[in-house]
Design an enzyme around this catalytic site. Sequence first.
Site, PDB file in Angstrom:
ATOM      1  CB  SER A  19      -0.973  -0.007   1.171  1.00 43.32           C
ATOM      2  OG  SER A  19      -0.432  -0.607   2.282  1.00 43.32           O
TER       3      SER A  19
ATOM      4  CG  HIS B 259      -2.555  -0.360  -3.607  1.00 46.77           C
ATOM      5  ND1 HIS B 259      -2.700   0.967  -3.274  1.00 46.77           N
ATOM      6  CD2 HIS B 259      -2.891  -1.053  -2.493  1.00 46.77           C
ATOM      7  CE1 HIS B 259      -3.105   1.067  -2.028  1.00 46.77           C
ATOM      8  NE2 HIS B 259      -3.237  -0.141  -1.529  1.00 46.77           N
TER       9      HIS B 259
ATOM     10  CD  GLU C 232      -3.038   3.955  -5.725  1.00 49.66           C
ATOM     11  OE1 GLU C 232      -2.973   5.176  -5.778  1.00 49.66           O
ATOM     12  OE2 GLU C 232      -2.506   3.301  -4.812  1.00 49.66           O
TER      13      GLU C 232
ATOM     14  CG  ASN D 249      -2.895   3.963   1.327  1.00 54.45           C
ATOM     15  OD1 ASN D 249      -4.011   4.077   1.838  1.00 54.45           O
ATOM     16  ND2 ASN D 249      -2.437   2.804   0.904  1.00 54.45           N
TER      17      ASN D 249
END
Length: 284
Positions: A119, A140, A152, A190
Amino acid sequence: MDIKKVMVIGAGQMGSGIAQVCAQSGFDVFLNDMSEQALEKGMKNIEKLLMRAVEKERITETQKTDTLNRLHPSTTLTDAASCDVVIEAVVENMEVKAKVFAELDNITPKHAILASNTSSLPITEIAGATSRPDQVIGMHFMNPVPIMKLVEIIRGLQTSDETYQTIENMAKQLAKTSVEVSDLPGFAANRILMPMINEAVFALYEGVASVEDIDTVMKLGMNHPMGPLTLADFIGLDTCLYIMEVLYEGFGDSKYRPCPLLRKYVNAGWLGKKSGRGFYQYGD
Ligand SMILES: CC(=O)CC(=O)SCCNC(=O)CCNC(=O)[C@H](O)C(C)(C)COP(=O)(O)OP(=O)(O)OC[C@H]1O[C@@H](n2cnc3c(N)ncnc32)[C@H](O)[C@@H]1OP(=O)(O)O
Ligand SMILES: NC(=O)C1=CN([C@@H]2O[C@H](COP(=O)(O)OP(=O)(O)OC[C@H]3O[C@@H](n4cnc5c(N)ncnc54)[C@H](OP(=O)(O)O)[C@@H]3O)[C@@H](O)[C@H]2O)C=CC1
């Protein structure tokens, strides 16, 4: 490349979701974990979700059986010798991931792509543990994997266009929407989400409002499906802390400093839903 066999490493909440979605999309899948117990839990979880999908008439009993037949539990990495793509979803720790990738580099066929569901950790550094950095990429997924549409795709410094194309096509086959993201700390998801969660923890730490009220603000005030503290418990407080540390170290900017309360909870083993306690208490 025509992908037939996939290995997913780590049978935790992400790995089991990724393995389920891959098997439901027709890939032959090894779900690997070093712990027999974690593997059993991951497989049971998949079975439960597939049973629920049958009950809701989203899939047929035959589709459920076919999906389960395509899933093979594995406790040995050498099973990756027959795989075209490996998706790693072990703990968010560079040392552990680098070790797994170095081993995979020796085991997998020359053409295999090695993807990480990290992440926040740099894909370029993970790729550095292998002799095939052009075939290493970030893939991701979002939690819960069977529900969330986004993937992602992160290009490391040396990721080739061919590798990118193959993974972009695979994401399509999994019925996901992908976005291309650069290899910078926290990527896009994130970098935006985690500072909000960390700020919610600071608000609690500084006594701005209670756990429930902070969550209510974001749920009813901003229409988020979950409040940030519930979401942190759902993601795992250890994972949230690792990501904040990556942002803090990666940018060297104090705005990313993890809240001391987050660190305290992780040190106490309060990891959120998966450990039974985080900002909330779960189970009995
Ligand atoms: C940290 C990272 O690197 C990146 C990340 O992943 S960040 C996290 C991203 N994810 C989010 O932000 C999730 C935010 N929350 C949500 O979208 C929703 O609360 C949710 C989809 C998780 C649950 O939805 P809800 O309406 O609150 O609850 P609920 O009605 O129980 O669930 C809706 C459906 O999702 C399913 N679901 C819920 N949790 C699930 C899980 N863990 N796994 C699989 N399916 C799940 C339920 O079974 C239900 O399906 P049915 O329609 O078959 O009943
Ligand atoms: N939680 C989230 O919302 C999201 C997490 N991610 C990322 O996905 C990855 C996994 O996270 P998550 O599923 O939440 O974590 P979990 O803790 O739920 O699962 C990790 C699993 O990997 C196993 N494991 C650890 N080391 C190894 C190894 N060397 N070989 C095989 N298995 C191993 C663990 O076993 P044991 O418990 O026995 O150590 C555990 O079963 C992390 O990189 C995380 O950042 C990405 C998107 C969202």
